[in-house]
Write a protein that holds these residues in place. Structure first.
Motif, mmCIF file in Angstrom:
data_model
loop_
_atom_site.group_PDB
_atom_site.id
_atom_site.type_symbol
_atom_site.label_atom_id
_atom_site.label_comp_id
_atom_site.label_asym_id
_atom_site.label_seq_id
_atom_site.Cartn_x
_atom_site.Cartn_y
_atom_site.Cartn_z
ATOM 1 N N PHE A 1 0.809 -1.220 0.000
ATOM 2 C CA PHE A 1 0.000 0.000 0.000
ATOM 3 C C PHE A 1 0.847 1.278 0.000
ATOM 4 N N THR A 2 2.154 1.129 -0.100
ATOM 5 C CA THR A 2 3.029 2.297 0.037
ATOM 6 C C THR A 2 3.026 3.197 -1.191
ATOM 7 N N THR A 3 2.440 2.753 -2.294
ATOM 8 C CA THR A 3 2.402 3.616 -3.481
ATOM 9 C C THR A 3 1.023 4.265 -3.671
ATOM 10 N N VAL A 4 0.127 4.114 -2.682
ATOM 11 C CA VAL A 4 -1.191 4.747 -2.777
ATOM 12 C C VAL A 4 -1.023 6.251 -2.586
ATOM 13 N N GLY A 5 -1.413 7.011 -3.598
ATOM 14 C CA GLY A 5 -1.300 8.467 -3.530
ATOM 15 C C GLY A 5 -2.663 9.128 -3.411
ATOM 16 N N ARG A 6 -2.673 10.393 -2.967
ATOM 17 C CA ARG A 6 -3.917 11.145 -2.791
ATOM 18 C C ARG A 6 -3.722 12.570 -3.324
ATOM 19 N N LYS A 7 -4.736 13.083 -3.987
ATOM 20 C CA LYS A 7 -4.743 14.488 -4.372
ATOM 21 C C LYS A 7 -6.174 15.012 -4.305
ATOM 22 N N ARG A 8 -6.313 16.311 -4.306
ATOM 23 C CA ARG A 8 -7.626 16.923 -4.112
ATOM 24 C C ARG A 8 -8.593 16.520 -5.210
ATOM 25 N N GLY A 9 -9.846 16.277 -4.794
ATOM 26 C CA GLY A 9 -10.868 15.889 -5.746
ATOM 27 C C GLY A 9 -11.706 17.060 -6.212
ATOM 28 N N GLU A 10 -12.817 16.748 -6.861
ATOM 29 C CA GLU A 10 -13.663 17.775 -7.450
ATOM 30 C C GLU A 10 -14.564 18.436 -6.421
ATOM 31 N N GLN A 11 -14.850 17.749 -5.328
ATOM 32 C CA GLN A 11 -15.767 18.249 -4.319
ATOM 33 C C GLN A 11 -14.995 18.566 -3.034
ATOM 34 N N PRO A 12 -15.554 19.407 -2.171
ATOM 35 C CA PRO A 12 -14.875 19.722 -0.898
ATOM 36 C C PRO A 12 -14.588 18.464 -0.084
ATOM 37 N N ASP A 13 -13.370 18.390 0.444
ATOM 38 C CA ASP A 13 -12.919 17.287 1.294
ATOM 39 C C ASP A 13 -12.879 15.935 0.588
ATOM 40 N N GLU A 14 -12.995 15.932 -0.743
ATOM 41 C CA GLU A 14 -12.892 14.670 -1.474
ATOM 42 C C GLU A 14 -11.483 14.531 -2.040
ATOM 43 N N GLU A 15 -11.066 13.283 -2.244
ATOM 44 C CA GLU A 15 -9.725 12.991 -2.733
ATOM 45 C C GLU A 15 -9.793 12.100 -3.959
ATOM 46 N N ILE A 16 -8.744 12.142 -4.717
ATOM 47 C CA ILE A 16 -8.557 11.209 -5.822
ATOM 48 C C ILE A 16 -7.455 10.240 -5.401
ATOM 49 N N ILE A 17 -7.748 8.956 -5.440
ATOM 50 C CA ILE A 17 -6.782 7.917 -5.086
ATOM 51 C C ILE A 17 -6.086 7.451 -6.367
ATOM 52 N N TYR A 18 -4.763 7.380 -6.331
ATOM 53 C CA TYR A 18 -4.027 6.967 -7.519
ATOM 54 C C TYR A 18 -2.747 6.242 -7.113
ATOM 55 N N HIS A 19 -2.114 5.590 -8.079
ATOM 56 C CA HIS A 19 -0.852 4.885 -7.864
ATOM 57 C C HIS A 19 0.314 5.831 -8.144
ATOM 58 N N ARG A 20 1.128 6.079 -7.137
ATOM 59 C CA ARG A 20 2.346 6.884 -7.310
ATOM 60 C C ARG A 20 3.416 6.010 -7.971
#
Length: 823
Positions: A498-517
């Protein structure tokens, strides 16, 4: 001469008759050949009487014969100790059992190995336990590694810490370590070791030999075994265990006196520090965990009742074959098969999370077709109530928690995603893969909702292991798991996925986009400073480049039919849902040292589930169609105390949501929840926040979804629940409101009392009332009517009296165990 011959003949006849009445016992011994090469070694002998229906340990009854004397001795527990060099033959009078003991190396103590001989003594006497010197920071400025899993540190702390004051090579008996342990000087932990005992001598010899720890020369223990592994034994009998360690050079050694023993069910068995198990009277299967270093083994005992079983229900499928075979072995007669009304209520609650409608009750009870139970199971599985009920189950397990108000969009979406997949009967392996590998924004891929609730890499690994494998890895984060084979390397290697799980801001408030770093996956073991590659449990490390999302490899291994835990964990979880008691308890703690009550059944269910393509509906169909599931909850004369053999159905309190919906149905009322349509079922609530709207849900144990463990849901009964049902404002409002069932029944005076009373019973307990119940209800109605007619209370009109009487009848029925429990 003739008289003498007649006398001899008479003696012979008497002897023959006696021999026929008391045939020679058929005995066996656990070993035939013993080789001991130092004065500290020993061997546990176990003699078993095989002449009866059930094998019996008779070791403590045997008077062993040893020729020649002076080579070995055998104590009253059957433990063999060397006395001198040579070969001795041990026989048991009256049998052909022979054991040959070859003894060498006497006259010298031999080299004491720190890892294999000394450290296990610290574990045996509790010195390195979590409540003593093994806790973080140690005790009284003296520390040991927890359970001895780091012998290199133990040696450093013993020999070098505090300027070596704990050990005295010149006068070992005066070592602070030994004087405290034997009570010669004050010790907060009390006397832990008897002076002049064999273990005391081992420690003295090690100190005298120079306190050596040669890690490179130390033979590694590869496994341990216990004898016997499994037996059927009468209640109250005793069974001696013998434990053997197998080393990396192919040698083996008896470690019965240094192994650690722990009974898994103390109500069924006790075990002492020498490995002597005493079975109690409770019928069923129990086990004893045996531990040495990081290795574990298990002894299982089955304790029969021995009652006569005249007739068993006809098996419907392999579940019944397994359960009924065990009941026959135990001599434990099962209860009868439940009647149709009981079955209908039970299966509707368990599959659909609701009470059956009165129309369903009427149709089912009048249906004469032989396959109506199977047809009802299929109909419930095809209903939207099934997917809604099990969606709330999985929403709790997958922690669909609304930590912020802005999370509502996501929690609603994740809950609906789960429900839709259950309704479509998506194969379980596919469902799990979608959760584990989820990427994107929650509005477009709701499965990432799990990653929003579980953010830490280590916690993600722990949840995946516990939820989908039944393996609790938490302990291995800091030290080797005390009851399992998992080490810190296993922990951090598994978390590396799980060490390559990345997060960045999503389209809605307090939402995130999960992606592979796009980085190389790996996690450092903080103890050894070694960076570990992604490694599935029990497998070799994976070589993955930075462009590859390691979660894909994890999902492939996790959901494989060859994975020994995946299918077993799910069938065990669902078995508990339907039977109240899992085959392995707790249901998400599946390990060698916590064996199943029915191992063959667990394996057969898992194989069936995997072969079906991980079909969840087929698993439920198989369980509910079994005669075992359909047994009555009413005990017979023999199974009233049975809690693990499934000789009857075990009643269970309705879950909070189901109970609230049931009360609403019976009372013809509704519950109001924020941002939900009027009359919504509590089983359809998507996340944890609705507990705020209903104290009822909180007090009856609806989970807050903080944990992946279903133990967060409270299903037992308590005083607060009883008080809430008896006199809370919520209950009073539901029973007495103008649009409720009591008011409607009171107004419908044209219907006979019996008919109106029957309606309440059909709604509440899915059956018609019996004569006694009708009589009691009618008597209460009549008392109210008489009181109103007397006009002693100006406020009590005939209409109000009628309504209050039906409210009372409803209230009384809603507080019965028959209503509150699924039986």
């Amino acid at each position: 001469m003739k008289t003498h011959i007649i006398s001899l003949l008479a003696v012979a006849i008497v002897s023959l008759a006696t021999a026929q009445e008391n045939p020679a016992k058929k005995l066996s011994c656990n070993v035939e050949d013993v080789a001991l090469n130092d004065s500290r070694s020993g061997q546990q002998l176990i003699v078993t009487d095989l002449s009866g229906k059930i094998p019996k340990d008779v070791t403590r009854d045997i008077d062993f014969s040893i020729e020649p004397e002076g080579i070995v001795s055998i104590n009253e527990n059957g433990y063999l100790l060397p006395l001198g060099n040579g070969t001795a033959t041990i026989t048991i009078p009256g049998s052909d059992v022979t054991v040959v003991a070859r003894i060498s190396g006497q006259g010298s103590s031999g080299t004491v190995n720190f890892t294999n001989d000394v450290v296990p003594l610290f574990t045996k006497y509790g010195c390195n336990g979590g409540g003593c010197h093994g806790k973080s920071g140690g005790q009284r400025n003296f520390r040991l590694s927890l359970f001895g899993y780091e012998p290199w540190n133990d040696h450093e702390w013993l020999v070098r810490e505090s300027r070596g004051r704990r050990l005295s090579p010149a006068a070992p008996e005066n070592s602070l370590l030994l004087m405290k342990a034997t009570g010669e000087i004050p010790h907060e932990g009390g006397i832990r070791l008897e002076k002049q005992s064999a273990d005391y001598s081992t420690l003295v010899d090690w100190i005298r030999q120079g306190m050596i720890h040669n890690a490179e020369a130390t033979l590694q223990v590869e496994k341990i075994s216990v004898y016997p592994t499994e037996l059927v034994a009468d209640p109250g009998t005793q069974q001696q265990l013998a434990v053997t360690a197998y080393f990396s050079d192919g040698s083996s050694k008896d470690i019965t006196r240094t192994a650690i023993y722990e009974a898994n069910q103390e109500t069924m068995a006790e075990v002492d520090e020498l490995g002597l198990v005493t079975l109690k009277s409770e019928t069923g299967s129990t086990s004893v965990m045996v531990r040495f270093q990081e290795h574990v083994a298990v002894y299982r005992a089955t304790i029969p009742l021995g009652a006569t079983i005249d007739n068993l229900p006809e098996p419907e499928n392999f579940i019944d074959e397994q359960i009924f075979t065990k009941l026959s072995l135990l001599g434990l007669p099962p209860s009868d098969v439940a009647d149709d009304a009981t079955f209908l209520r039970r299966v509707t609650i368990d599959i659909a999370g609701r009470l059956p409608a009165t129309e369903e009750v009427d149709v089912f009870l009048t249906d004469k077709s032989p396959d109506k139970r199977a047809a009802k199971i299929d109909a419930l599985l095809d209903s939207p109530d099934y997917s809604a009920y099990f969606a709330q189950k999985w929403a709790g397990i997958l922690r669909n928690k609304r930590a912020k108000d802005t999370y509502q969009r996501g929690t609603y979406a994740f809950h609906e995603w789960i429900r839709e997949h259950l309704e479509a009967n998506t194969p379980y392996d596919e469902l799990v893969s979608k959760v584990v590998t989820a990427s994107g924004e929650i509005g477009r891929n709701p499965a990432v909702g799990w990653y929003r609730s579980v953010k830490d890499n280590k916690e993600q690994m722990q949840d995946i292991a516990q939820v989908f494998l039944g393996i609790r890895m938490q302990c291995a984060q800091c030290h080797h798991h005390p009851y399992e084979k998992w080490s810190q390397d296993d922990y951090y290697g598994f978390a590396a996925f799980f060490t390559t799980v990345g997060r960045k801001r999503g389209e809605q408030p307090d939402e995130e986009i999960i992606y592979h770093r796009r980085v190389t996956a790996g996690m450092q073991n903080p103890n050894t400073k070694k960076t570990l590659k992604p490694t599935a449990l029990g497998e070799e490390p994976l070589e993955l480049d930075a462009s590859t999302d390691p979660r894909m490899a994890l999902a492939e291994w996790l959901t494989s039919k060859e994975n020994p835990w995946f299918a077993q964990m799910l069938v065990n979880r669902y078995w508990k849902h339907f039977f109240s008691t899992a085959l392995v308890e707790p249901e998400d703690d599946m390990r060698v040292t916590n064996p199943a009550s029915h191992p063959a059944l667990l394996g057969a269910l898992a194989d069936h589930f995997a072969e079906s393509g991980f079909d969840l509906k087929e698993l439920i169909r198989t369980i509910c169609n079994s005669r075992t599931y359909q047994l009555s909850s009413d005990p017979n004369d023999h199974n009233v105390t049975d809690s693990q053999n499934f000789s009857r159905f075990y009643p269970k309190r309705l879950q909070a949501e189901v109970l609230l919906d049931a009360i609403n149905l019976v009372s013809s009322s509704q519950s109001v929840f924020t941002n939900q349509p009027a009359g919504v079922s509590a089983t359809r609530l998507p996340d944890d926040k609705f507990n705020r709207d209903s104290y009822f849900l909180t007090v009856f144990g609806r989970p807050e979804m903080d944990s992946a463990c279903e133990c967060e849901r409270v299903d037992d009964a308590n005083l607060a629940q009883s008080l809430h049902l008896i006199n809370s404002g919520t209950m009073q409002q539901k029973l007495s409101h103008d649009g409720g069932r009591a008011a409607a029944l009171a107004k419908d005076a044209k219907r006979a009392d019996e008919e109106r009373i029957a309606e309440i019973y059909r709604y509440a307990v899915s059956r018609l009332p019996n004569e006694t119940e009708i009589k009691a209800a009618k008597s209460h109605l009549e008392r109210k009517r008489v009181k109103a007619a007397e006009k002693k209370d100006d406020d009590l009109t005939p209409e109000k009296a009628e309504r209050e009487a039906f409210e009372d009848i409803l209230w009384a029925l809603l507080n019965t165990k028959e209503f509150l429990f699924n039986h």
